[in-house]
Design a protein around this motif. Structure first.
Motif, PDB file in Angstrom:
ATOM      1  N   LEU A   1       0.813  -1.224   0.000  1.00 53.94           N
ATOM      2  CA  LEU A   1       0.000   0.000   0.000  1.00 53.94           C
ATOM      3  C   LEU A   1       0.842   1.268   0.000  1.00 53.94           C
ATOM      4  CD1 LEU A   1      -2.765  -1.080   2.547  1.00 53.94           C
ATOM      5  CD2 LEU A   1      -2.847  -1.148   0.048  1.00 53.94           C
ATOM      6  N   GLY A   2       2.092   1.149   0.472  1.00 56.80           N
ATOM      7  CA  GLY A   2       2.959   2.332   0.495  1.00 56.80           C
ATOM      8  C   GLY A   2       4.335   1.969   1.010  1.00 56.80           C
ATOM      9  N   GLY A   3       5.354   2.619   0.449  1.00 56.42           N
ATOM     10  CA  GLY A   3       6.738   2.309   0.838  1.00 56.42           C
ATOM     11  C   GLY A   3       7.077   2.798   2.227  1.00 56.42           C
ATOM     12  N   ASN A   4       6.317   3.779   2.725  1.00 53.04           N
ATOM     13  CA  ASN A   4       6.614   4.313   4.055  1.00 53.04           C
ATOM     14  C   ASN A   4       5.462   3.989   5.013  1.00 53.04           C
ATOM     15  OD1 ASN A   4       7.984   5.689   6.091  1.00 53.04           O
ATOM     16  ND2 ASN A   4       6.985   7.627   5.584  1.00 53.04           N
ATOM     17  N   VAL A   5       5.312   2.702   5.293  1.00 46.63           N
ATOM     18  CA  VAL A   5       4.288   2.269   6.252  1.00 46.63           C
ATOM     19  C   VAL A   5       4.978   2.099   7.604  1.00 46.63           C
ATOM     20  CG1 VAL A   5       2.734   0.394   6.878  1.00 46.63           C
ATOM     21  CG2 VAL A   5       2.853   1.155   4.517  1.00 46.63           C
ATOM     22  N   GLN A   6       4.429   2.737   8.626  1.00 48.06           N
ATOM     23  CA  GLN A   6       5.060   2.705   9.949  1.00 48.06           C
ATOM     24  C   GLN A   6       4.085   2.122  10.972  1.00 48.06           C
ATOM     25  OE1 GLN A   6       8.082   4.461  10.513  1.00 48.06           O
ATOM     26  NE2 GLN A   6       8.230   5.313   8.453  1.00 48.06           N
ATOM     27  N   HIS A   7       4.539   1.113  11.716  1.00 47.31           N
ATOM     28  CA  HIS A   7       3.726   0.620  12.830  1.00 47.31           C
ATOM     29  C   HIS A   7       4.175   1.343  14.089  1.00 47.31           C
ATOM     30  CE1 HIS A   7       2.513  -2.354  16.010  1.00 47.31           C
ATOM     31  NE2 HIS A   7       1.391  -2.185  15.342  1.00 47.31           N
ATOM     32  N   LEU A   8       3.253   2.091  14.709  1.00 43.24           N
ATOM     33  CA  LEU A   8       3.640   2.969  15.820  1.00 43.24           C
ATOM     34  C   LEU A   8       3.594   2.281  17.174  1.00 43.24           C
ATOM     35  CD1 LEU A   8       1.634   6.135  14.710  1.00 43.24           C
ATOM     36  CD2 LEU A   8       4.052   5.671  14.312  1.00 43.24           C
ATOM     37  N   GLY A   9       2.821   1.195  17.284  1.00 42.89           N
ATOM     38  CA  GLY A   9       2.724   0.513  18.568  1.00 42.89           C
ATOM     39  C   GLY A   9       1.407  -0.225  18.704  1.00 42.89           C
ATOM     40  N   ALA A  10       1.248  -0.909  19.837  1.00 41.99           N
ATOM     41  CA  ALA A  10       0.089  -1.781  20.040  1.00 41.99           C
ATOM     42  C   ALA A  10      -1.201  -1.000  20.338  1.00 41.99           C
ATOM     43  CB  ALA A  10       0.374  -2.741  21.188  1.00 41.99           C
ATOM     44  N   GLU A  11      -1.061   0.198  20.880  1.00 43.24           N
ATOM     45  CA  GLU A  11      -2.240   0.971  21.287  1.00 43.24           C
ATOM     46  C   GLU A  11      -2.959   1.463  20.018  1.00 43.24           C
ATOM     47  OE1 GLU A  11      -4.916   3.183  22.030  1.00 43.24           O
ATOM     48  OE2 GLU A  11      -3.376   4.747  22.054  1.00 43.24           O
ATOM     49  N   PRO A  12      -4.211   1.041  19.789  1.00 44.67           N
ATOM     50  CA  PRO A  12      -4.842   1.285  18.485  1.00 44.67           C
ATOM     51  C   PRO A  12      -5.100   2.758  18.152  1.00 44.67           C
ATOM     52  CG  PRO A  12      -6.387   0.241  20.018  1.00 44.67           C
ATOM     53  CD  PRO A  12      -5.050   0.218  20.682  1.00 44.67           C
ATOM     54  N   GLY A  13      -5.120   3.637  19.165  1.00 37.86           N
ATOM     55  CA  GLY A  13      -5.399   5.052  18.884  1.00 37.86           C
ATOM     56  C   GLY A  13      -4.200   5.828  18.353  1.00 37.86           C
ATOM     57  N   LEU A  14      -3.011   5.222  18.397  1.00 39.49           N
ATOM     58  CA  LEU A  14      -1.788   5.975  18.073  1.00 39.49           C
ATOM     59  C   LEU A  14      -1.768   6.544  16.659  1.00 39.49           C
ATOM     60  CD1 LEU A  14       1.028   3.751  19.667  1.00 39.49           C
ATOM     61  CD2 LEU A  14       0.412   6.105  20.297  1.00 39.49           C
ATOM     62  N   ALA A  15      -2.196   5.744  15.687  1.00 42.79           N
ATOM     63  CA  ALA A  15      -2.099   6.199  14.288  1.00 42.79           C
ATOM     64  C   ALA A  15      -2.976   7.434  14.069  1.00 42.79           C
ATOM     65  CB  ALA A  15      -2.504   5.073  13.337  1.00 42.79           C
ATOM     66  N   ASN A  16      -4.210   7.387  14.554  1.00 44.56           N
ATOM     67  CA  ASN A  16      -5.093   8.548  14.367  1.00 44.56           C
ATOM     68  C   ASN A  16      -4.592   9.760  15.156  1.00 44.56           C
ATOM     69  OD1 ASN A  16      -6.792   7.233  12.640  1.00 44.56           O
ATOM     70  ND2 ASN A  16      -8.402   6.829  14.125  1.00 44.56           N
ATOM     71  N   ALA A  17      -3.989   9.498  16.331  1.00 43.76           N
ATOM     72  CA  ALA A  17      -3.480  10.616  17.136  1.00 43.76           C
ATOM     73  C   ALA A  17      -2.344  11.328  16.401  1.00 43.76           C
ATOM     74  CB  ALA A  17      -2.993  10.106  18.491  1.00 43.76           C
ATOM     75  N   LEU A  18      -1.389  10.557  15.872  1.00 42.52           N
ATOM     76  CA  LEU A  18      -0.273  11.190  15.166  1.00 42.52           C
ATOM     77  C   LEU A  18      -0.756  11.848  13.873  1.00 42.52           C
ATOM     78  CD1 LEU A  18       2.706  11.859  15.083  1.00 42.52           C
ATOM     79  CD2 LEU A  18       3.167   9.605  14.116  1.00 42.52           C
ATOM     80  N   ASP A  19      -1.744  11.224  13.242  1.00 36.72           N
ATOM     81  CA  ASP A  19      -2.330  11.812  12.031  1.00 36.72           C
ATOM     82  C   ASP A  19      -2.853  13.220  12.333  1.00 36.72           C
ATOM     83  OD1 ASP A  19      -3.343  11.847   9.358  1.00 36.72           O
ATOM     84  OD2 ASP A  19      -5.327  11.302  10.098  1.00 36.72           O
ATOM     85  N   SER A  20      -3.589  13.348  13.458  1.00 37.10           N
ATOM     86  CA  SER A  20      -4.143  14.668  13.796  1.00 37.10           C
ATOM     87  C   SER A  20      -3.023  15.672  14.064  1.00 37.10           C
ATOM     88  CB  SER A  20      -5.051  14.582  15.026  1.00 37.10           C
ATOM     89  OG  SER A  20      -6.262  13.968  14.656  1.00 37.10           O
ATOM     90  N   ALA A  21      -1.948  15.212  14.725  1.00 38.07           N
ATOM     91  CA  ALA A  21      -0.829  16.124  14.992  1.00 38.07           C
ATOM     92  C   ALA A  21      -0.197  16.604  13.685  1.00 38.07           C
ATOM     93  CB  ALA A  21       0.225  15.428  15.864  1.00 38.07           C
ATOM     94  N   VAL A  22      -0.029  15.694  12.729  1.00 37.49           N
ATOM     95  CA  VAL A  22       0.581  16.077  11.444  1.00 37.49           C
ATOM     96  C   VAL A  22      -0.374  16.981  10.657  1.00 37.49           C
ATOM     97  CG1 VAL A  22       1.453  15.194   9.239  1.00 37.49           C
ATOM     98  CG2 VAL A  22       2.072  14.049  11.368  1.00 37.49           C
ATOM     99  N   LEU A  23      -1.679  16.693  10.775  1.00 32.91           N
ATOM    100  CA  LEU A  23      -2.650  17.559  10.086  1.00 32.91           C
ATOM    101  C   LEU A  23      -2.625  18.973  10.666  1.00 32.91           C
ATOM    102  CD1 LEU A  23      -5.677  15.134   9.628  1.00 32.91           C
ATOM    103  CD2 LEU A  23      -4.195  16.048   7.853  1.00 32.91           C
ATOM    104  N   ALA A  24      -2.357  19.073  11.981  1.00 27.42           N
ATOM    105  CA  ALA A  24      -2.251  20.405  12.588  1.00 27.42           C
ATOM    106  C   ALA A  24      -1.101  21.176  11.936  1.00 27.42           C
ATOM    107  CB  ALA A  24      -2.033  20.287  14.098  1.00 27.42           C
ATOM    108  N   LEU A  25       0.004  20.482  11.657  1.00 27.47           N
ATOM    109  CA  LEU A  25       1.124  21.131  10.951  1.00 27.47           C
ATOM    110  C   LEU A  25       0.681  21.577   9.557  1.00 27.47           C
ATOM    111  CD1 LEU A  25       4.152  18.763  11.670  1.00 27.47           C
ATOM    112  CD2 LEU A  25       3.955  21.167  12.314  1.00 27.47           C
ATOM    113  N   MET A  26      -0.041  20.669   8.889  1.00 32.69           N
ATOM    114  CA  MET A  26      -0.457  20.981   7.514  1.00 32.69           C
ATOM    115  C   MET A  26      -1.378  22.202   7.482  1.00 32.69           C
ATOM    116  SD  MET A  26      -2.678  18.657   4.896  1.00 32.69           S
ATOM    117  CE  MET A  26      -4.242  19.053   5.673  1.00 32.69           C
ATOM    118  N   TRP A  27      -2.376  22.214   8.376  1.00 35.68           N
ATOM    119  CA  TRP A  27      -3.311  23.349   8.328  1.00 35.68           C
ATOM    120  C   TRP A  27      -2.644  24.641   8.789  1.00 35.68           C
ATOM    121  CZ3 TRP A  27      -6.774  19.064  10.197  1.00 35.68           C
ATOM    122  CH2 TRP A  27      -7.501  18.531   9.119  1.00 35.68           C
ATOM    123  N   GLY A  28      -1.666  24.533   9.672  1.00 39.22           N
ATOM    124  CA  GLY A  28      -0.888  25.726  10.033  1.00 39.22           C
ATOM    125  C   GLY A  28      -0.282  26.333   8.779  1.00 39.22           C
ATOM    126  N   ALA A  29       0.316  25.490   7.946  1.00 40.96           N
ATOM    127  CA  ALA A  29       0.947  25.983   6.717  1.00 40.96           C
ATOM    128  C   ALA A  29      -0.107  26.470   5.726  1.00 40.96           C
ATOM    129  CB  ALA A  29       1.795  24.881   6.097  1.00 40.96           C
TER     130      ALA A  29
END
Ligand SMILES: NC(=O)c1ccc[n+]([C@@H]2O[C@H](COP(=O)([O-])OP(=O)(O)OC[C@H]3O[C@@H](n4cnc5c(N)ncnc54)[C@H](OP(=O)(O)O)[C@@H]3O)[C@@H](O)[C@H]2O)c1
Length: 293
Positions: free
Chosen positions: A153-181
């Protein structure tokens, strides 16, 4: 042998996911609420399931990519569908909140299904390419056991950890950077237009200054992580010159009647930090005034 995969949701992103799986040689079944959207995938070799239950029965791995977790619930939690999930691996790639992922994970486990949650940090054209970034979280053994599928699905697939909320949490943090820009871009366009500056020139200055801004953001993250808020020999800029230059932007926007809704929010944060005695501290000191209570 490669696992069989069903993809639920043939919107722009779901179609790209199914295409990448077909290109990587996976037996792929697709389903979409609006059936016509499955036709291009069928032309590429996908099987089309007439119902969600039949899509689930057809595969070991169920990839879900619909508009939100409410839609995912509507698809999976019906009494005709949920019993079919036992023993399957659900890969939920719909965007959502960390709590949405946690709750969906709990529910999936109660059905006897494995669950990996994911957030896609890419547009559909990046799916299946080396630069495609997808964040995953959830049971590590499901990630390692299906690493090849995720790699398709993608060359840069990252598994962040066992806690299932982690991916969406980091996604929101990165989106905050994007919308800032992006909101910064909207302000810059409004200022340039009001001052009759050619937007092509603005674009050239963005290209020239983007590395400086990237350096500042990287420094802000590193300093906040280390709690290095006091000015020191490595400080690039303290709060004081930032606030001074910010006054010029505010005055210009006021003079030209440019909307200051967002800018006024910046001002509130600056003033909170300055009132607390941080005028001469590193800009990173501001991060203490936006954290969760
Ligand atoms: N596009 C991107 O660049 C991008 C990037 C990162 C993440 N994402 C995420 O990927 C997900 C899909 O985005 P997209 O761009 O593919 O959106 P999209 O083209 O609008 O597709 C939305 C999909 O969700 C389905 N859907 C919505 N409500 C449904 C319901 N109640 N029951 C069943 N199916 C339902 C739609 O079915 P119908 O065709 O029947 O309407 C369609 O297949 C979103 O969570 C989005 O945030 C997208």
């Amino acid at each position: 042998m490669k696992p069989s995969i069903s993809v639920l949701g043939m919107g722009r992103m779901g179609s790209a996911l199914a295409r990448a799986l077909l290109e990587a040689g996976y037996r792929t079944t697709v389903w979409n609420r609006t059936a016509q959207k499955t036709a291009p995938l069928a032309a590429l070799g996908a099987s089309v399931a007439p119902s969600v239950r039949e899509a689930i029965d057809a595969a070991e791995i169920i990839v879900v990519n619909v508009s939100d977790y409410g839609a995912t619930s509507a698809l999976l939690r019906g009494s005709d569908v949920a019993p079919g999930l036992a023993g399957k691996v659900i890969v939920e790639l719909t965007s959502g909140t960390p709590d949405g992922a946690r709750e969906t994970s709990r529910w999936a486990k109660a059905q006897g299904a494995g669950y990996i949650d994911g957030a896609i940090l890419a547009t559909p054209d990046f799916i299946g390419t080396e630069a495609g970034t997808i964040l995953l979280s959830g049971a590590p053994e499901l990630y390692t056991g299906n690493a090849e599928v995720f790699r398709a699905l993608g060359g840069n697939v990252q598994h962040l950890g066992a806690e299932p909320g982690l991916a969406n949490a980091l996604d929101s943090a990165v989106l905050a950077l994007m919308w800032g820009a992006l909101f910064g871009g909207l302000h810059a366009i409004a200022v340039a237009e009001a001052e009759k500056i050619d937007l092509g020139e603005l674009g050239r200055q963005w290209t020239a200054t983007a590395p400086v801004i990237e350096g500042l953001v990287g420094d802000l993250i590193r300093r906040s992580n280390a709690g290095r808020f006091a000015s020191d020999a490595e400080t690039l800029s303290s709060v004081s010159p930032h606030y001074g230059a910010f006054q010029h932007l505010k005055a210009l926007m006021q003079a030209r009647s440019i909307d200051r809704t967002v800018i006024d929010g910046y001002d509130v944060i600056f003033r909170r930090a300055i009132a607390a005695g941080h005028l001469h501290d590193d800009f990173a000191a501001l991060s203490q005034f936006m954290r969760a209570a």
